[in-house]
Design a protein around this motif. Structure first.
Motif, PDB file in Angstrom:
ATOM      1  N   VAL A 165       7.829   7.104  -1.769  1.00 23.78           N
ATOM      2  CA  VAL A 165       7.512   8.580  -1.066  1.00 23.78           C
ATOM      3  C   VAL A 165       7.219   8.233   0.089  1.00 23.78           C
ATOM      4  O   VAL A 165       6.318   7.435   0.658  1.00 23.78           O
ATOM      5  N   ILE A 166       6.920   9.470   1.178  1.00 21.32           N
ATOM      6  CA  ILE A 166       7.056   8.959   2.493  1.00 21.32           C
ATOM      7  C   ILE A 166       6.158  10.101   2.774  1.00 21.32           C
ATOM      8  O   ILE A 166       5.554  10.729   2.206  1.00 21.32           O
ATOM      9  N   MET A 167       4.574   9.370   2.988  1.00 19.97           N
ATOM     10  CA  MET A 167       3.385   9.808   3.608  1.00 19.97           C
ATOM     11  C   MET A 167       3.002  10.233   4.853  1.00 19.97           C
ATOM     12  O   MET A 167       3.389   8.823   5.846  1.00 19.97           O
ATOM     13  N   GLN A 168       2.538  11.177   4.989  1.00 21.15           N
ATOM     14  CA  GLN A 168       2.389  11.481   6.228  1.00 21.15           C
ATOM     15  C   GLN A 168       0.757  12.555   6.057  1.00 21.15           C
ATOM     16  O   GLN A 168       0.959  13.469   6.257  1.00 21.15           O
ATOM     17  N   SER A 169      -0.052  12.229   7.094  1.00 18.53           N
ATOM     18  CA  SER A 169      -1.493  13.215   7.053  1.00 18.53           C
ATOM     19  C   SER A 169      -1.827  13.710   5.915  1.00 18.53           C
ATOM     20  O   SER A 169      -2.171  14.446   5.773  1.00 18.53           O
ATOM     21  N   GLY A 170      -2.576  12.665   4.539  1.00 19.51           N
ATOM     22  CA  GLY A 170      -2.983  12.892   3.470  1.00 19.51           C
ATOM     23  C   GLY A 170      -1.565  13.122   2.547  1.00 19.51           C
ATOM     24  O   GLY A 170      -2.136  13.570   1.820  1.00 19.51           O
ATOM     25  N   ARG A 171      -0.269  13.844   3.208  1.00 20.34           N
ATOM     26  CA  ARG A 171       0.476  14.229   2.418  1.00 20.34           C
ATOM     27  C   ARG A 171       2.289  13.476   1.972  1.00 20.34           C
ATOM     28  O   ARG A 171       1.989  13.061   3.128  1.00 20.34           O
ATOM     29  N   ILE A 172       2.519  14.382   1.002  1.00 22.68           N
ATOM     30  CA  ILE A 172       3.883  13.006   0.304  1.00 22.68           C
ATOM     31  C   ILE A 172       5.012  14.265   1.855  1.00 22.68           C
ATOM     32  O   ILE A 172       5.162  15.258   1.394  1.00 22.68           O
ATOM     33  N   GLY A 199       4.408   4.880   5.021  1.00 25.84           N
ATOM     34  CA  GLY A 199       3.917   5.379   5.532  1.00 25.84           C
ATOM     35  C   GLY A 199       2.752   4.894   7.396  1.00 25.84           C
ATOM     36  O   GLY A 199       2.882   4.057   6.470  1.00 25.84           O
ATOM     37  N   PRO A 200       3.276   5.869   8.026  1.00 22.30           N
ATOM     38  CA  PRO A 200       2.612   4.617   9.028  1.00 22.30           C
ATOM     39  C   PRO A 200       1.001   5.114   8.482  1.00 22.30           C
ATOM     40  O   PRO A 200       0.126   5.166   7.911  1.00 22.30           O
ATOM     41  N   SER A 201       0.284   3.772  10.205  1.00 17.12           N
ATOM     42  CA  SER A 201      -1.484   4.060   9.517  1.00 17.12           C
ATOM     43  C   SER A 201      -2.229   4.824   9.280  1.00 17.12           C
ATOM     44  O   SER A 201      -1.947   5.968   9.984  1.00 17.12           O
ATOM     45  N   GLY A 202      -3.185   5.205   8.267  1.00 21.64           N
ATOM     46  CA  GLY A 202      -3.673   6.708   8.410  1.00 21.64           C
ATOM     47  C   GLY A 202      -3.015   7.793   7.750  1.00 21.64           C
ATOM     48  O   GLY A 202      -3.539   9.084   7.821  1.00 21.64           O
ATOM     49  N   SER A 203      -1.896   7.852   6.926  1.00 20.84           N
ATOM     50  CA  SER A 203      -1.385   8.290   6.284  1.00 20.84           C
ATOM     51  C   SER A 203      -1.546   8.662   4.673  1.00 20.84           C
ATOM     52  O   SER A 203      -1.526   9.694   4.276  1.00 20.84           O
ATOM     53  N   GLY A 204      -2.939   7.937   5.098  1.00 15.73           N
ATOM     54  CA  GLY A 204      -3.694   8.093   2.936  1.00 15.73           C
ATOM     55  C   GLY A 204      -2.849   7.605   2.252  1.00 15.73           C
ATOM     56  O   GLY A 204      -3.387   7.369   0.708  1.00 15.73           O
ATOM     57  N   LYS A 205      -1.844   6.947   2.426  1.00 16.19           N
ATOM     58  CA  LYS A 205      -1.121   5.238   1.399  1.00 16.19           C
ATOM     59  C   LYS A 205      -2.533   4.998   0.412  1.00 16.19           C
ATOM     60  O   LYS A 205      -2.312   4.935  -0.692  1.00 16.19           O
ATOM     61  N   ALA A 225      -4.619  14.957   1.214  1.00 17.28           N
ATOM     62  CA  ALA A 225      -4.850  16.718   1.581  1.00 17.28           C
ATOM     63  C   ALA A 225      -3.882  17.286   0.434  1.00 17.28           C
ATOM     64  O   ALA A 225      -3.713  17.981   0.167  1.00 17.28           O
ATOM     65  N   GLY A 226      -4.341  16.204  -0.761  1.00 21.88           N
ATOM     66  CA  GLY A 226      -3.519  16.879  -1.999  1.00 21.88           C
ATOM     67  C   GLY A 226      -2.127  16.998  -2.295  1.00 21.88           C
ATOM     68  O   GLY A 226      -1.259  16.998  -1.968  1.00 21.88           O
ATOM     69  N   ILE A 227      -2.123  15.375  -3.257  1.00 24.20           N
ATOM     70  CA  ILE A 227      -0.741  14.811  -3.858  1.00 24.20           C
ATOM     71  C   ILE A 227      -0.554  15.323  -5.057  1.00 24.20           C
ATOM     72  O   ILE A 227      -1.432  15.208  -6.104  1.00 24.20           O
ATOM     73  N   ASP A 228       0.577  15.476  -5.649  1.00 23.01           N
ATOM     74  CA  ASP A 228       1.210  15.205  -6.624  1.00 23.01           C
ATOM     75  C   ASP A 228       2.122  14.125  -6.748  1.00 23.01           C
ATOM     76  O   ASP A 228       3.447  14.777  -6.186  1.00 23.01           O
ATOM     77  N   LEU A 229       2.174  14.166  -8.347  1.00 21.86           N
ATOM     78  CA  LEU A 229       3.169  12.913  -8.187  1.00 21.86           C
ATOM     79  C   LEU A 229       3.594  12.632  -9.570  1.00 21.86           C
ATOM     80  O   LEU A 229       2.477  12.031 -10.247  1.00 21.86           O
ATOM     81  N   GLU A 230       4.919  11.829 -10.217  1.00 23.48           N
ATOM     82  CA  GLU A 230       4.929  11.832 -11.282  1.00 23.48           C
ATOM     83  C   GLU A 230       5.485   9.956 -11.290  1.00 23.48           C
ATOM     84  O   GLU A 230       6.130   9.499 -10.389  1.00 23.48           O
ATOM     85  N   ILE A 231       4.631   8.762 -11.986  1.00 22.10           N
ATOM     86  CA  ILE A 231       5.731   7.764 -11.761  1.00 22.10           C
ATOM     87  C   ILE A 231       5.774   7.232 -12.944  1.00 22.10           C
ATOM     88  O   ILE A 231       4.817   7.410 -13.991  1.00 22.10           O
ATOM     89  N   GLN A 232       6.611   6.716 -12.909  1.00 18.41           N
ATOM     90  CA  GLN A 232       7.385   6.591 -14.783  1.00 18.41           C
ATOM     91  C   GLN A 232       7.456   5.177 -15.026  1.00 18.41           C
ATOM     92  O   GLN A 232       7.089   4.111 -14.098  1.00 18.41           O
TER      93      GLN A 232
END
Lengths: 283, 332, 369
Positions: free
Chosen positions: B212-219, B43-49, B27-34
């Motif tokens: 990155v901790i994720m939940q419900s498709g968000r960070i 994240g738990p299952s269903g978190s979108g990870k 649901a809208g992820i912004d993330l920089e990975i070096q």
């Protein structure tokens, strides 16, 4: 009991033993009887088998059978593979439709199908009428009443038998394996030839065996669609049993068929574990 | 270890969305990975990870947003052209191919010369220590060996980024801990960017540069393991990564880790409150007490087991204290 | 099949004991029950029926209805014995297998008279009892030791009037002449009739037809092979004609009429040089209803009433000379033994076929395949 234990026989075997004996008796008895008839009728000896080498028409009939069964097997497996592939990649509802349509063909009798082909592809059938109407051909195309007709009818009959095992082997494929291939840089064609096809090989082999063996036993369709000019071994055996009463010849051919099929299975079992082909333990 | 991976492997994800019908899996992820980073999506299952990982791999199309590799958008590039290595859940080894052919597959489909493939395969076999297994089929290997083949296969073509989808899920606990160390070691040696998906907080903490901790498709929160553990920003982050007590004070919620609570019989100057022990549970290295307090309700307290001497019995009245920096204000 | 055969044997032994009064009904039904598998009820019904019925073994389709009304009803009225049917077709091999296995389930077979020759020699048939069956109620030479002709059927041909309108074919010589009469033909696939036709076409005088000169016939048949397709059943022969697959087709004469009707007269039946084949009634050795009952059934079928009824129902021509001139005027063209046709038809020699069928059929199949 002492020897029993030494035999390491599970006591459960004693429960099924009587049934096993009955089945063996019912199954092996007639087979041995056929074997016996083939070397005793009309008189003891190997004359019936010698005919295989001496009789040109007999060899021609066997070659016709082999040729038709092989072509039928190859065509059925290729078409069956395409159909199974389409089913696998259809949406759920469409796939159910396709499977239903496939299974419905099982319920239509061979005779009905055979006569339907005669109607459809016959000299005055709609296909020939359309071709001639469109000016594509000046004479009706002889689809039926020859070997081509036999092949069309047999392939049509056999396709479901090829589709089902192939479909089962396709369903066994882990989608992640396919994804892994793409991830590693293989395009669609490479993934198909190097991963998908080899993984469906047990289904292909099972389908091919099934179709080939069923084809060997076919005679209603060849007799009718072949216009009476295509004589295959199953029909020949039935003629020798029912009309000419040459039971020795019939028994010899039956033994030949059985031996041929067993030999085929043996060769295949060297090439590929049969437990895989017939849905045994998966790797 | 390869020139490629040292030069590239930085990812930027902007506004990434994945929608199935009306459900937003991402649901809208912004993330920089070096470049060269070991980043864990936790994240738990269903978190979108996993969905996020599959979008990075190219197996899922993005509904909206962009993914940039070293500044170039790859969101429209098909999976087979992205050149990302991947270790699948369950490994997804090719069951009909030997270990050697599995590892050499990526180079073989790239039509590399036979000798180059053989050399590279040997290199990878050494890297994951599978000498002598080259001709086995995957079914003839143990779970841990299969996992190593999967790693070697994914790294054989020197991808800038390696994606790992719960790669340790199928291993037993003891082996898992061993492999965690190996993975971390491997990451340091090859220098490839690792993006690692797991629901196991221990794996996340022990291996990652950042989590990155994720939940419900968000960070929920991004940070180093230490940052996330010591400064959780949300209640979810505080519970998903470690255990936490929640204190309600001054109209806000504060997180307080159980091991940061000081517990003793009798009183001292720093005491915040007193309470009565409800129960105690022994975990080997720690003793866990549940303590009922009048001011903060029931609190969980972890005490080093070697230090505490005999366990306190339920019903014992104890004093409880903590340092000011031990309580962390939460956002909600 | 052996398990079913065994069940049948047990049941029929029981049925005979039951009939002879050595077993009471209750025990018999218990025996049937113990036979215990899916078709037990059916089999039990049949087994019990076998004790007071004559089972006629014919070819199914219309013949079950026709034989029932034409022969069965008068037979039951006269004797009180019921009539049942097995419609699976009494091929020589099946009769032989049935007798060899000792589980005979049929009393009278609607076979060919040459079957009586072949199977009679090998001891698989009951001899005909000519004190009950009348030898004079059939065509001369067709009252044999182990079978008698009750009906006649024929191999004739039909042709497409639109193809050969002005110059229609009228003989087997025409039929085998693909130059003067181009177009596709159909022949019977199991050699009967086709071999005779080839020889007549090749110029063999009709009184010297038998013994059949097989090599000569095969050469003639092979000569038109590329223009010929072959049928194995009456319905197949029918569909080849009505679908326009052939311009000329050898057919069973009794089917010719319906072909004319189904094509609105486009195809026409030629009865000239038709081969009259005797349909023989034969009795498997050890038939369940007893030899005498079987003979009485055959005798009933010989009577003029049943003979005409079969003709009306199935198109099979009476074999009893007393019925020849009683065929209605309008139907005479389609009857083998009617005054208009009898001098043009050629009568089959069942003894030759009975002794040579294996060689003839195999040679023929080899030639056409």
């Amino acid at each position: 009991m002492q020897t029993l234990r030494r035999l390491n026989l599970h006591p459960g075997w004693w429960l099924v033993l009587p049934f096993l004996l009955v089945v063996m008796g019912m199954f092996l008895g007639p087979i041995l009887n056929i074997l016996w008839l083939s070397v005793t009728l009309p008189e003891p000896g190997l004359d019936n088998y010698a005919a295989l080498f001496e009789s040109e028409p007999l060899r021609r009939m066997l070659w016709t059978t082999l040729r038709i069964c092989l072509i039928t097997t190859v065509m059925s497996v290729i078409l069956g593979y395409s159909i199974a592939y389409a089913m696998m990649h259809a949406s759920g509802a469409n796939r159910n439709w396709m499977i239903s349509l496939l299974l419905v063909t099982f319920w239509i009798s061979v005779l009905v199908r055979t006569f339907s082909w005669l109607m459809l592809l016959g000299r005055n059938g709609p296909v020939n009428n359309a071709l001639m109407g469109a000016g594509l051909v000046s004479e009706p195309v002889e689809f039926m009443r020859n070997e081509l007709g036999v092949l069309i009818g047999m392939v049509h009959y056999m396709i479901p038998y090829a589709v089902l095992p192939i479909l089962a082997s396709m369903q066994n494929i882990d989608n992640r394996v396919i994804a892994a291939s793409r991830n590693l840089g293989a395009g669609g064609a490479q993934t198909f030839w190097r991963i998908y096809l080899p993984l469906t090989r047990p289904g292909i082999v099972a389908g091919a065996i099934l179709v080939f063996i069923l084809s060997l036993g076919f005679f209603v369709t060849p007799a009718i669609l072949g216009g009476g000019r295509v004589l295959m071994v199953a029909e020949y055996i039935s003629v020798q049993v029912l009309i000419t009463l040459r039971w020795g010849t019939a028994a010899m051919l039956a033994v030949l068929l059985l031996g041929g099929v067993l030999a085929l299975m043996f060769i295949l079992s060297r090439l590929i574990p049969l437990s895989q082909v017939f849905g045994g333990a998966r790797r | 270890m390869s020139a490629d991976s040292a030069q590239s492997g930085g990812l930027a994800i902007t506004g990434l969305v994945k929608r199935y019908g009306t459900v937003e899996a991402v649901a809208g992820i912004d993330l920089e990975i070096q470049r060269g980073e070991f980043l864990t999506l936790l994240g738990p299952s269903g978190s979108g990870k996993t969905t996020l990982l599959m979008m990075i791999a190219g197996f899922q199309d993005a509904t909206a947003g962009d993914i940039l590799l070293d500044g170039r958008s790859i969101v429209a590039t098909p999976a087979e052209k992205r050149n990302f290595g991947m270790v699948f859940q369950g490994y997804a080894l090719f069951p009909h191919m030997s270990v050697r052919d599995n590892i050499g597959y990526a180079l073989s489909v790239r039509k590399r010369p036979r000798r180059e493939i053989a050399g590279r395969v040997e290199e990878m076999i050494d890297l994951v220590q599978l000498q002598g297994m080259e001709d086995r089929l995957p079914a003839q290997l143990s779970g841990g060996q299969q996992q190593r083949v999967a790693l070697a296969r994914a790294l054989a073509f020197a991808p800038p980024v390696l994606l790992l989808d719960e790669p340790l899920g199928a291993l037993d606990r003891k082996l898992r801990i061993e492999v965690q160390a190996q993975l971390k070691d491997l990451h340091e040696r090859v220098g490839t960017t690792f993006i690692y998906v797991t629901h196991d907080q221990e794996e996340a903490l022990s291996m990652s540069d950042r989590v990155v901790i994720m939940q419900s498709g968000r960070i929920e929160q991004v940070g180093t393991p230490q940052e996330l553990y010591s400064r959780p920003r949300t209640r979810f982050a505080a519970t998903f990564l470690g255990k936490s007590n929640f204190l309600h004070r001054d109209g806000r919620v504060w997180a307080l880790r159980p091991e940061k609570i000081d517990l003793h019989v009798g009183s001292s100057g720093d005491d915040r409150t007193t309470g009565k022990i409800l129960s105690q549970t022994y975990f080997g290295s720690v003793l866990n007490y549940r303590v009922e307090t009048t001011e903060f309700g029931v609190l969980e307290v972890d005490v080093d087991a070697w230090r505490g001497g005999a366990a306190l019995r339920p019903g014992t009245v104890v004093s409880i204290g903590w340092h000011d920096e031990a309580v962390v204000p939460l956002e909600d | 099949m052996h398990d079913r055969q065994f069940m049948k044997e047990t049941l029929f032994a029981g049925a005979q004991a039951f009939k002879a009064g050595r077993m009471d009904r209750r025990s018999f039904l218990i025996l049937c029950g113990m036979a215990g598998f899916a078709s037990q009820a059916v089999l039990a019904g049949k087994a019990e029926a076998a004790a007071d019925q004559v089972i006629m073994w014919n070819w199914g389709g219309q013949s079950e209805v026709c034989h029932g009304s034409a022969i069965g009803e008068p037979f039951t009225a006269a004797t009180g014995i019921g009539v049942g049917f097995d419609t699976s077709g009494p091929l020589q091999g099946k009769i032989r297998e049935m007798v060899d296995s000792g589980a005979v389930t049929a009393d009278v077979c609607d076979g060919d008279l040459f079957d009586a020759v072949a199977l009679g020699q090998t001891g698989h048939l009951e001899p005909i009892d000519y004190t009950i069956v009348r030898a004079d109620r059939t065509v001369d030479g067709y009252a044999l030791e182990h079978g008698i002709a009750v009906i006649l059927y024929g191999y004739a041909f039909v042709y497409d009037t639109e193809v050969y309108g002005d110059n229609p074919p009228n003989s087997w010589a025409d039929f085998f002449d693909t130059e003067r009469f181009p177009g596709r033909r159909s022949l019977y696939r199991w050699a009967n009739g086709a071999i005779e036709a080839a020889l007549i076409a090749d110029g063999v005088p009709r009184d010297q037809l038998y013994p059949l000169d097989l090599p000569r016939a095969m050469a003639r048949i092979a000569a038109i092979k590329d223009d010929t397709i072959y049928w194995s059943s009456g319905s197949e022969a029918h569909s080849m004609v009505v679908n326009g697959e052939v311009s000329m087709g050898m057919v069973w004469q009794n089917r010719g009429r319906s072909m004319e009707e189904d094509t609105d007269g486009r195809y026409k039946l030629v009865m000239n040089e038709a081969f009259a084949y005797p349909g023989g009634y034969i009795v498997p050795r050890g038939n369940p209803a007893g030899r005498e009952n079987a003979m009485r059934f055959i005798a009933t079928a010989q009577e003029v009433g049943p003979q005409l009824a079969i003709f009306q129902c199935l198109g099979m021509t009476p074999a009893n000379p007393e019925a020849f001139d009683q065929v209605p005027e309008a139907d005479q063209a389609y009857a083998i033994s009617s005054a208009v046709n009898i001098d043009n038809v050629i009568f089959n020699d069942p003894t030759w076929w009975g002794n040579n069928i294996d060689e003839a059929v195999n040679l023929y199949l080899e030639t056409i395949s």
